[in-house]
Design a protein around this motif. Structure first.
Motif, PDB file in Angstrom:
ATOM      1  N   LEU A   1      51.821  74.668 -96.429  1.00 14.14           N
ATOM      2  CA  LEU A   1      53.155  75.185 -96.135  1.00 14.14           C
ATOM      3  C   LEU A   1      53.099  76.662 -95.786  1.00 14.14           C
ATOM      4  CD1 LEU A   1      56.194  74.393 -96.157  1.00 14.14           C
ATOM      5  CD2 LEU A   1      56.273  75.223 -98.503  1.00 14.14           C
ATOM      6  N   THR A   2      53.757  77.030 -94.679  1.00 16.52           N
ATOM      7  CA  THR A   2      53.884  78.420 -94.256  1.00 16.52           C
ATOM      8  C   THR A   2      55.360  78.759 -94.152  1.00 16.52           C
ATOM      9  OG1 THR A   2      51.804  78.371 -93.017  1.00 16.52           O
ATOM     10  CG2 THR A   2      53.399  80.091 -92.424  1.00 16.52           C
ATOM     11  N   GLU A   3      55.742  79.885 -94.730  1.00 17.48           N
ATOM     12  CA  GLU A   3      57.128  80.334 -94.707  1.00 17.48           C
ATOM     13  C   GLU A   3      57.260  81.492 -93.724  1.00 17.48           C
ATOM     14  OE1 GLU A   3      59.400  82.723 -97.962  1.00 17.48           O
ATOM     15  OE2 GLU A   3      59.622  80.591 -98.460  1.00 17.48           O
ATOM     16  N   ILE A   4      58.175  81.365 -92.753  1.00 15.63           N
ATOM     17  CA  ILE A   4      58.376  82.387 -91.729  1.00 15.63           C
ATOM     18  C   ILE A   4      59.766  82.984 -91.905  1.00 15.63           C
ATOM     19  CG2 ILE A   4      58.577  82.817 -89.247  1.00 15.63           C
ATOM     20  CD1 ILE A   4      56.533  80.602 -88.822  1.00 15.63           C
ATOM     21  N   ASN A   5      59.826  84.301 -91.975  1.00 18.56           N
ATOM     22  CA  ASN A   5      61.095  85.011 -92.100  1.00 18.56           C
ATOM     23  C   ASN A   5      61.758  85.088 -90.730  1.00 18.56           C
ATOM     24  OD1 ASN A   5      63.194  86.819 -92.437  1.00 18.56           O
ATOM     25  ND2 ASN A   5      62.047  88.150 -93.807  1.00 18.56           N
ATOM     26  N   THR A   6      62.913  84.446 -90.574  1.00 14.64           N
ATOM     27  CA  THR A   6      63.628  84.422 -89.295  1.00 14.64           C
ATOM     28  C   THR A   6      64.875  85.306 -89.319  1.00 14.64           C
ATOM     29  OG1 THR A   6      64.799  82.419 -90.008  1.00 14.64           O
ATOM     30  CG2 THR A   6      62.807  82.117 -88.698  1.00 14.64           C
ATOM     31  N   SER A   7      64.982  86.172 -90.312  1.00 16.80           N
ATOM     32  CA  SER A   7      66.192  86.989 -90.432  1.00 16.80           C
ATOM     33  C   SER A   7      66.361  87.953 -89.260  1.00 16.80           C
ATOM     34  CB  SER A   7      66.178  87.761 -91.756  1.00 16.80           C
ATOM     35  OG  SER A   7      65.037  88.601 -91.831  1.00 16.80           O
ATOM     36  N   SER A   8      65.243  88.312 -88.600  1.00 13.69           N
ATOM     37  CA  SER A   8      65.337  89.234 -87.464  1.00 13.69           C
ATOM     38  C   SER A   8      65.507  88.502 -86.136  1.00 13.69           C
ATOM     39  CB  SER A   8      64.093  90.123 -87.404  1.00 13.69           C
ATOM     40  OG  SER A   8      62.934  89.345 -87.172  1.00 13.69           O
ATOM     41  N   PHE A   9      65.470  87.151 -86.144  1.00 13.39           N
ATOM     42  CA  PHE A   9      65.633  86.386 -84.917  1.00 13.39           C
ATOM     43  C   PHE A   9      67.108  86.380 -84.526  1.00 13.39           C
ATOM     44  CE2 PHE A   9      61.744  83.326 -85.178  1.00 13.39           C
ATOM     45  CZ  PHE A   9      60.932  84.396 -85.529  1.00 13.39           C
ATOM     46  N   SER A  10      67.382  86.447 -83.240  1.00 11.99           N
ATOM     47  CA  SER A  10      68.756  86.292 -82.770  1.00 11.99           C
ATOM     48  C   SER A  10      69.160  84.822 -82.848  1.00 11.99           C
ATOM     49  CB  SER A  10      68.872  86.776 -81.317  1.00 11.99           C
ATOM     50  OG  SER A  10      68.570  88.146 -81.223  1.00 11.99           O
ATOM     51  N   ASN A  11      70.464  84.575 -82.947  1.00 12.63           N
ATOM     52  CA  ASN A  11      70.943  83.197 -82.908  1.00 12.63           C
ATOM     53  C   ASN A  11      70.552  82.557 -81.587  1.00 12.63           C
ATOM     54  OD1 ASN A  11      72.113  83.509 -85.392  1.00 12.63           O
ATOM     55  ND2 ASN A  11      74.194  83.779 -84.630  1.00 12.63           N
ATOM     56  N   GLY A  12      70.154  81.272 -81.648  1.00 12.86           N
ATOM     57  CA  GLY A  12      69.826  80.569 -80.411  1.00 12.86           C
ATOM     58  C   GLY A  12      68.707  79.581 -80.598  1.00 12.86           C
ATOM     59  N   ALA A  13      68.231  79.058 -79.455  1.00 11.57           N
ATOM     60  CA  ALA A  13      67.191  78.035 -79.457  1.00 11.57           C
ATOM     61  C   ALA A  13      65.804  78.671 -79.383  1.00 11.57           C
ATOM     62  CB  ALA A  13      67.393  77.079 -78.290  1.00 11.57           C
ATOM     63  N   TYR A  14      64.861  78.081 -80.104  1.00 14.58           N
ATOM     64  CA  TYR A  14      63.469  78.511 -80.091  1.00 14.58           C
ATOM     65  C   TYR A  14      62.577  77.272 -80.023  1.00 14.58           C
ATOM     66  CZ  TYR A  14      65.184  83.101 -81.510  1.00 14.58           C
ATOM     67  OH  TYR A  14      65.833  84.297 -81.553  1.00 14.58           O
ATOM     68  N   PHE A  15      61.334  77.490 -79.634  1.00 12.94           N
ATOM     69  CA  PHE A  15      60.372  76.401 -79.582  1.00 12.94           C
ATOM     70  C   PHE A  15      59.169  76.766 -80.442  1.00 12.94           C
ATOM     71  CE2 PHE A  15      62.859  75.939 -75.786  1.00 12.94           C
ATOM     72  CZ  PHE A  15      63.064  74.560 -75.689  1.00 12.94           C
ATOM     73  N   ILE A  16      58.787  75.844 -81.330  1.00 15.22           N
ATOM     74  CA  ILE A  16      57.576  75.991 -82.124  1.00 15.22           C
ATOM     75  C   ILE A  16      56.453  75.282 -81.386  1.00 15.22           C
ATOM     76  CG2 ILE A  16      56.460  75.552 -84.333  1.00 15.22           C
ATOM     77  CD1 ILE A  16      59.268  75.215 -85.515  1.00 15.22           C
ATOM     78  N   GLN A  17      55.379  75.994 -81.109  1.00 17.49           N
ATOM     79  CA  GLN A  17      54.166  75.373 -80.587  1.00 17.49           C
ATOM     80  C   GLN A  17      53.098  75.400 -81.669  1.00 17.49           C
ATOM     81  OE1 GLN A  17      52.746  76.983 -76.898  1.00 17.49           O
ATOM     82  NE2 GLN A  17      54.633  76.545 -75.797  1.00 17.49           N
ATOM     83  N   PHE A  18      52.557  74.231 -81.970  1.00 16.66           N
ATOM     84  CA  PHE A  18      51.450  74.132 -82.917  1.00 16.66           C
ATOM     85  C   PHE A  18      50.221  73.701 -82.126  1.00 16.66           C
ATOM     86  CE2 PHE A  18      48.710  71.864 -85.915  1.00 16.66           C
ATOM     87  CZ  PHE A  18      48.562  72.838 -86.885  1.00 16.66           C
ATOM     88  N   ILE A  19      49.180  74.521 -82.176  1.00 16.12           N
ATOM     89  CA  ILE A  19      47.974  74.291 -81.387  1.00 16.12           C
ATOM     90  C   ILE A  19      46.821  74.025 -82.334  1.00 16.12           C
ATOM     91  CG2 ILE A  19      46.442  75.236 -79.618  1.00 16.12           C
ATOM     92  CD1 ILE A  19      48.756  77.204 -78.946  1.00 16.12           C
ATOM     93  N   ASN A  20      46.190  72.857 -82.180  1.00 17.69           N
ATOM     94  CA  ASN A  20      44.976  72.579 -82.936  1.00 17.69           C
ATOM     95  C   ASN A  20      43.930  72.002 -81.995  1.00 17.69           C
ATOM     96  OD1 ASN A  20      45.629  69.870 -82.551  1.00 17.69           O
ATOM     97  ND2 ASN A  20      46.290  69.523 -84.657  1.00 17.69           N
ATOM     98  N   GLU A  21      42.819  71.552 -82.538  1.00 22.65           N
ATOM     99  CA  GLU A  21      41.718  71.094 -81.698  1.00 22.65           C
ATOM    100  C   GLU A  21      42.057  69.843 -80.904  1.00 22.65           C
ATOM    101  OE1 GLU A  21      39.525  68.687 -85.370  1.00 22.65           O
ATOM    102  OE2 GLU A  21      38.528  70.366 -84.367  1.00 22.65           O
TER     103      GLU A  21
END
Length: 625
Positions: free
Chosen positions: A592-612
């Motif tokens: 589990l990784t916790e990311i602080n999004t308090s500085s993100f503006s409201n709106g849509a984002y995309f998470i990219q997870f890259i592995n082998e």
């Protein structure tokens, strides 16, 4: 309390040996030591007297052990009580809250909150299945259990889990209620619930399982330094233990070694036999073993031992980077996975210290040009070292316009200037270790337009993958007033309301190919064009979109101030905004990784997870309303 008086003599006897045998690579890691909680003082006996305090104003008295629960709450074993720390709050969880020298402050009493009693609680371990805390109650020679945290109003209940209360310790295996320990100092809990105890003054390692206590390694009352199986092995005052797969690692204090016990056969072997003196505690983070000694923390990986923070021989109280930091008497260490931070108990200074894997940032930045015309796009790029996380740009005078939806809190800012003259630029950056800033006075010179545009452009990314959104960025001089973009072949889509006439259009390429880009730019003086052949090279491996797959999961969605990403393998995480700009990047292990999004503006984002195995994506919404 004997430990406090033995420490100095132990250091003096062993410092020369350590300096002769230790092959250390000092200063090769970037890490920063800060005081996390407590008011520094020497000696013991100070106390706060209140259950709820600010972490910076709480007074500890000879704190010894440290652990983190499954919610991220940090626990500290104090002279006769247990505190927890979360955010800025330090709260008495259980035990005596007043002067630790008062009669009745030290005892063994099962009860809730401040009614419970301990006597020099030491090492602790969290049961990750129940979030209950197991505590080595050292001077009572018992193992105590503290119920999980519910809320501040609900006091945590303490009960005796194993061991008979003894003034002087002893050794007896058997049912846990009748078992006997002698200064148990450290404890670890396996995934199946089995517990392993460093029974320090018995010089053995104990196991608690199925209601019974057994001795799995060492011979009670006999110290030594011998590898072997079970009772054939010898330890000298083992201080703490940690589980590493099917092995139990032991901080063998008296032998200045790290020993390893196979949990299937109970065979004891050596892991580290030189370069240490008096290891107190240890924790494993990935492939790295961190070892807490009195004056420093050492790092062991791939057979190489190095000083991570602190000094072999110099004590004190200094918050600094790496080997410049000073400690007085470290007794415990823990890794906080949610914060990616190490914490240590500095008993000699009566504080909890944090060790960030990154040093404070060193601020630097560049400009795409320092001589531009009115209206020309200028790109300011953060180039700070040591992992800056937050940014604040200041540009003066303020006659400029931000472009491409960038903000003054982005690491890269696109802007144009509307007046001629000189502009000063300042960047302030910070991370969890500290902050730095840099001012470049009269850094950018803006001149008037006297000729047709000299065309130039760039892209936010020249090697995207299919269906990834990028920006084409006009960099032409002489203030173009109109633009015409041409892209060949035609396997692309204009995005985010932009088109071929936008100054900075957003483009998504739908197939793997090489794309040629042409820009025609015009102003009142005329027009020019520039073509870059095969400028964009698109990888045909498209992003796989899915939600909560067997690769990673993210929640909550929408997110407010925190986004949790549970990765099921090692990989890299990118978070991109709707314009294809990377706003967060980090390498992660499984978990589990916790990311602080308090500085993100409201709106849509995309998470990219890259592995082998590929690149995977998920769309999320950030909403602070």
């Amino acid at each position: 309390m004997l430990l406090l008086f033995q420490t100095f003599n132990f250091y003096m006897k062993n410092t020369l040996l350590c300096l002769l045998t230790l092959n250390l690579c000092a200063g090769v890691f970037a890490q920063t030591v800060k005081t996390h909680a407590g008011m520094q003082y020497k000696g013991t006996g100070s106390f706060t007297g209140y259950r709820n305090n600010h972490k910076d104003s709480v007074l500890f008295s000879a704190p010894m052990g440290i652990e983190v629960d499954t919610t991220g709450r940090l626990y500290v074993s104090n002279e006769h009580n247990i505190f927890w720390i979360q955010g800025t709050e330090a709260f008495l969880a259980a035990g005596y809250s007043l002067d630790p020298t008062n009669p009745g402050a030290a005892d063994s009493k099962d009860a809730a909150g401040s009614v419970a009693r301990f006597s020099r609680p030491a090492g602790m371990a969290i049961n990750t299945s129940t979030n209950e805390m197991m505590i080595c109650d050292q001077d009572n020679n018992q193992i105590r259990k503290m119920e999980k945290y519910i809320n501040n109003a609900t006091q945590q209940i303490v009960t005796t889990f194993a061991g008979v209360k003894l003034l002087n310790g002893a050794h007896l295996d058997g049912a846990k209620a009748s078992a006997k320990f002698n200064a148990p100092n450290g404890i670890a809990i396996a995934a199946n619930g089995d517990m392993y105890v460093a029974d320090r003054n018995n010089h053995v390692i104990r196991k608690i399982s199925g209601g019974n206590v057994t001795t799995i390694a060492g011979l009670s009352g006999t110290s030594g330094n011998t590898n072997g199986t079970g009772s054939a092995a010898r330890f000298a005052a083992p201080f703490n233990v940690c589980i590493d797969g099917n092995d139990l690692l032991v901080a063998d204090y008296g032998n200045s070694a790290i020993r390893k016990i196979n949990l299937s056969t109970f065979a004891v072997t050596d892991l580290i036999t030189s370069g240490l003196f008096g290891p107190r505690d240890l924790c494993k983070v990935g492939s790295v073993l961190y070892i807490a000694e009195g004056l420093c923390v050492k790092r062991y990986e791939s057979g190489l031992l190095s000083i991570y923070v602190g000094s072999n021989s110099q004590q004190g109280y200094v918050n600094a980077d790496g080997n410049a930091a000073r400690f007085e008497d470290i007794t415990g260490i823990v890794y906080h996975p949610k914060l990616n931070m190490l914490y240590v108990v500095d008993m000699g200074n009566n504080v909890v210290r944090s060790i960030s894997p990154n040093a404070r940032p060193v601020c630097s930045f560049t400009a795409s040009t320092t001589s531009a015309t009115k209206g020309q796009t200028v790109i300011l790029s953060n180039t700070s070292t040591n992992g800056a996380k937050t940014f604040k740009w200041t540009i003066s005078p303020s006659t400029y316009t931000l472009l491409n939806n960038t903000r003054l809190t982005d690491s890269v800012v696109y802007l144009s200037f509307s007046q001629t003259g000189t502009y000063s630029v300042k960047l302030w950056v910070s991370n969890q270790s500290g902050a730095d800033s840099l001012l470049k006075s009269n850094h950018i010179v803006i001149s008037a337009v006297t000729a047709p545009p000299v065309v130039d452009f760039s892209a936010s990314k020249t090697n995207p993958i299919s269906n990834e959104v990028i920006s084409l960025i006009d960099l032409s001089t002489n203030t173009p007033t109109s633009w015409k973009w041409r892209i060949s072949p035609g396997d692309f889509i204009w995005m985010n309301g932009t088109d071929s006439t936008s100054k900075i259009p957003n483009v998504k390429f739908t197939n793997g190919n090489n794309f040629t880009i042409t820009l025609v730019a015009s102003n009142v003086e005329g027009s020019n064009y520039l073509t870059k052949v095969d400028y964009i090279k698109v990888n045909g491996s498209s992003i796989s979109a899915f939600s909560h797959s067997d690769v990673f999961a993210s929640y909550p969605n929408p997110a407010n101030t925190v986004l949790n990403i549970n990765a099921y393998s090692k990989g890299r995480i990118l978070i991109l905004d709707a314009y294809g700009r990377v706003v967060e990047t980090l390498n992660v292990e499984a978990g589990l990784t916790e990311i602080n999004t308090s500085s993100f503006s409201n709106g849509a984002y995309f998470i990219q997870f890259i592995n082998e195995n590929g690149i995977y994506s998920e769309r999320i919404i950030v909403n602070h309303n």
